[in-house]
Design a protein around this motif. Structure first.
Motif, PDB file in Angstrom:
ATOM      1  N   GLU A  79      -6.387   2.511  -7.179  1.00 45.80           N
ATOM      2  CA  GLU A  79      -7.719   1.748  -7.031  1.00 45.80           C
ATOM      3  C   GLU A  79      -8.366   1.357  -8.276  1.00 45.80           C
ATOM      4  OE1 GLU A  79      -7.987   5.276  -4.102  1.00 45.80           O
ATOM      5  OE2 GLU A  79      -6.818   4.709  -5.783  1.00 45.80           O
ATOM      6  N   ALA A  80      -8.227   2.033  -9.355  1.00 49.26           N
ATOM      7  CA  ALA A  80      -9.016   1.785 -10.745  1.00 49.26           C
ATOM      8  C   ALA A  80      -7.788   1.366 -11.867  1.00 49.26           C
ATOM      9  CB  ALA A  80      -9.863   2.996 -11.132  1.00 49.26           C
ATOM     10  N   ALA A  81      -8.364   0.659 -12.592  1.00 45.91           N
ATOM     11  CA  ALA A  81      -7.435  -0.012 -13.914  1.00 45.91           C
ATOM     12  C   ALA A  81      -7.451   1.304 -14.759  1.00 45.91           C
ATOM     13  CB  ALA A  81      -8.100  -0.899 -14.540  1.00 45.91           C
TER      14      ALA A  81
ATOM     15  N   ARG B  30       0.933  -1.289  -0.107  1.00 46.34           N
ATOM     16  CA  ARG B  30       0.089   0.050   0.095  1.00 46.34           C
ATOM     17  C   ARG B  30       0.984   1.260   0.088  1.00 46.34           C
ATOM     18  NH1 ARG B  30      -3.517  -2.936   3.448  1.00 46.34           N
ATOM     19  NH2 ARG B  30      -2.566  -2.162   5.305  1.00 46.34           N
ATOM     20  N   ARG B  31       2.114   1.227   0.898  1.00 50.35           N
ATOM     21  CA  ARG B  31       2.811   2.424   0.764  1.00 50.35           C
ATOM     22  C   ARG B  31       3.643   2.692  -0.499  1.00 50.35           C
ATOM     23  NH1 ARG B  31       4.124   0.288   6.115  1.00 50.35           N
ATOM     24  NH2 ARG B  31       6.132  -0.546   5.144  1.00 50.35           N
ATOM     25  N   ALA B  32       3.946   1.489  -1.127  1.00 53.79           N
ATOM     26  CA  ALA B  32       4.550   1.521  -2.353  1.00 53.79           C
ATOM     27  C   ALA B  32       3.514   2.268  -3.621  1.00 53.79           C
ATOM     28  CB  ALA B  32       5.064   0.300  -3.075  1.00 53.79           C
ATOM     29  N   VAL B  33       2.248   1.694  -3.341  1.00 55.47           N
ATOM     30  CA  VAL B  33       1.249   2.138  -4.513  1.00 55.47           C
ATOM     31  C   VAL B  33       1.180   3.657  -4.165  1.00 55.47           C
ATOM     32  CG1 VAL B  33      -1.249   2.276  -5.086  1.00 55.47           C
ATOM     33  CG2 VAL B  33       0.354   0.158  -4.958  1.00 55.47           C
ATOM     34  N   GLU B  34       0.952   4.153  -3.022  1.00 54.26           N
ATOM     35  CA  GLU B  34       0.606   5.467  -2.512  1.00 54.26           C
ATOM     36  C   GLU B  34       1.992   6.399  -3.007  1.00 54.26           C
ATOM     37  OE1 GLU B  34      -2.363   8.107  -1.019  1.00 54.26           O
ATOM     38  OE2 GLU B  34      -2.327   6.168  -1.838  1.00 54.26           O
ATOM     39  N   GLY B  35       3.166   5.844  -2.916  1.00 56.36           N
ATOM     40  CA  GLY B  35       4.288   6.479  -3.160  1.00 56.36           C
ATOM     41  C   GLY B  35       4.439   7.040  -4.547  1.00 56.36           C
TER      42      GLY B  35
ATOM     43  N   LEU C  41     -13.787   9.760  -5.149  1.00 61.67           N
ATOM     44  CA  LEU C  41     -12.854   9.467  -6.311  1.00 61.67           C
ATOM     45  C   LEU C  41     -12.063   8.441  -6.267  1.00 61.67           C
ATOM     46  CD1 LEU C  41     -12.270  13.270  -7.522  1.00 61.67           C
ATOM     47  CD2 LEU C  41     -14.297  11.783  -8.117  1.00 61.67           C
ATOM     48  N   ARG C  42     -11.938   7.606  -7.238  1.00 61.85           N
ATOM     49  CA  ARG C  42     -10.982   6.437  -7.123  1.00 61.85           C
ATOM     50  C   ARG C  42      -9.719   6.965  -8.461  1.00 61.85           C
ATOM     51  NH1 ARG C  42     -13.694   1.935  -9.531  1.00 61.85           N
ATOM     52  NH2 ARG C  42     -12.291   0.572  -8.935  1.00 61.85           N
ATOM     53  N   LEU C  43      -8.564   6.508  -7.916  1.00 60.94           N
ATOM     54  CA  LEU C  43      -7.407   7.077  -8.875  1.00 60.94           C
ATOM     55  C   LEU C  43      -6.805   5.921  -9.673  1.00 60.94           C
ATOM     56  CD1 LEU C  43      -7.102   8.623  -5.650  1.00 60.94           C
ATOM     57  CD2 LEU C  43      -5.788   9.967  -7.330  1.00 60.94           C
ATOM     58  N   ALA C  44      -6.532   6.305 -10.967  1.00 55.65           N
ATOM     59  CA  ALA C  44      -5.977   5.184 -11.750  1.00 55.65           C
ATOM     60  C   ALA C  44      -4.715   5.953 -12.201  1.00 55.65           C
ATOM     61  CB  ALA C  44      -6.687   4.925 -12.864  1.00 55.65           C
TER      62      ALA C  44
END
Length: 396
Positions: free
Chosen positions: A109-111, A12-17, A99-102
């Motif tokens: 969260e979104a493709a 999760r931290r990697a995705v957020e970064g 909102l979801r982010l791609a």
């Protein structure tokens, strides 16, 4: 903390970064979206690209812009810790607003829509409202002038409705006129529609379309590359147009004057190798000048939804609809389960499991529909358990 929990927390931290790095690079003045893509592709990720940009000499940053002058002091500040802190704050704000982010690097969260990767300047981050994956194989853009005639509005609505009934996704720009009519037609048919915004999600522009925004938030998908709160600007709408073109297999221009922004969308579609189609209008109508020009230049002529399907090479059951188990013919405009199966199989052989996942249908319903269609000669069973559509000349 358990190893599995630690791993998930690290992911999760990697995705957020990664998302934060994309935002930082997008916001940095003097770099530009093409340069952001080059940085990411060169270094294998947004976090790595941000690290490289922070270490780069001013001359290296200028090289990214092919010699253009870069406001280096502002750029360096934007790439620094304060820029990253502001980016993470933006991500929290966007999620708080539903909102979801791609992200371009497949984070969030979104493709991320694959079609956007064909752009030389793809949006690094998309802000999305609405559920479901975006299927570029069956997405078509319907665009046109804001100053539309009653003929244009009727045509856009009818195309949006018929495309929606056949299981196609209609994408447009949420503008008044042709865009709004196409969205409304798809919604009224219970179909899928995507609105690409030229503003942030919390700006309902134009105000005339407030009811359409309400419906799209409930039953459609809204996409924007612009941050929440971003106002409408002159440069935002051409940027929006390239996204519309990239999301779709083709662009239908319903009504457009000689200087309509819809022609900009058609130009992007041509650059991307997408199909360009146009609805003919009266030769003495200035509002039809853009469509007539496209037709002279070789655009496909659209007089109905069958023309769209023919241009895209999609099998459409027109003169005779698949029959139900009771033997009664279904109306052409009903997106029945059997019709949806045929639509999916028109893109190539599929297994029952693949069809069930792709169409979000129970496997038992898929198997029943395939059995009926096989008996009636619409599909055939292939070695290995796959099914394929049988193309029949002169209609179904």
């Amino acid at each position: 903390m358990a190893p599995v929990t630690e791993k998930r927390s690290a992911e999760r931290r990697a995705v957020e970064g990664e998302l934060a790095a994309l935002v930082v690079l997008t916001r940095a003045p003097g770099i530009g979206l093409r340069s952001v893509r080059r940085l990411i592709d060169r270094h294998g990720g947004a976090s790595e690209a941000l690290t490289a940009a922070r270490r780069a000499a001013p001359a290296d940053l200028r090289a990214l812009r092919r010699g253009q002058r870069v406001p280096t002091a502002r750029t360096v500040r934007a790439l620094g810790p304060d820029g990253e802190k502001a980016a993470r704050s933006l991500l929290r704000e966007a999620r708080a607003k539903g909102l979801r982010l791609a992200g371009y690097t497949d984070c969030g969260e979104a493709a991320y829509p694959e079609g956007l990767r064909d752009l030389p300047d793809p949006p690094p981050v998309l802000f999305k409202r609405g559920a479901g994956a975006l299927d570029s194989e069956r997405t078509i853009a319907v665009v046109g002038t804001r100053a539309s005639s009653s003929y244009g509005l009727r045509t856009a609505y009818a195309l949006g409705r018929e495309l929606g009934r056949w299981g196609w996704t209609v994408v447009s720009g949420m503008a008044r006129g042709i865009d709004a009519a196409a969205h409304a037609g798809a919604l009224d048919a219970g179909g899928r529609t995507i609105g690409v915004l030229g503003t942030g999600h919390d700006r309902e522009y134009p105000a005339d379309n407030r009811e359409l925004y309400r419906r799209m938030r409930s039953h459609g998908v809204l996409l924007s590359e612009f941050e929440p709160g971003a106002p409408p600007t002159r440069s935002a709408f051409p940027r929006r147009n390239r996204v519309i073109a990239a999301l779709a297999r083709g662009v239908i221009v319903v009504e457009a004057g000689g200087k309509s922004g819809a022609l900009n969308t058609a130009d992007h579609a041509l650059d991307l190798g997408r199909e360009v189609l146009a609805v003919p209008g009266r030769i003495d109508d200035p509002g039809a000048a853009g469509c007539l020009r496209l037709l002279r230049q070789g655009a496909g002529l659209v007089a109905g939804v069958q023309d769209v399907f023919d241009a895209l090479g999609w099998l459409c059951i027109e003169s005779q609809a698949p029959r139900s188990a009771e033997g009664s013919a279904r109306a052409v405009d009903e997106p029945s389960g059997d019709t949806r199966l045929l639509g999916a199989l028109s893109r190539g052989p599929r297994s029952p499991d693949e069809l069930a996942v792709g169409l979000e249908m129970p496997v038992t319903k898929v198997l029943g529909g395939l059995g009926r269609l096989e008996l009636e000669g619409w599909v055939e069973r292939r070695p290995g358990g796959n099914f394929a559509a049988v193309r029949r000349r002169g209609g179904p």
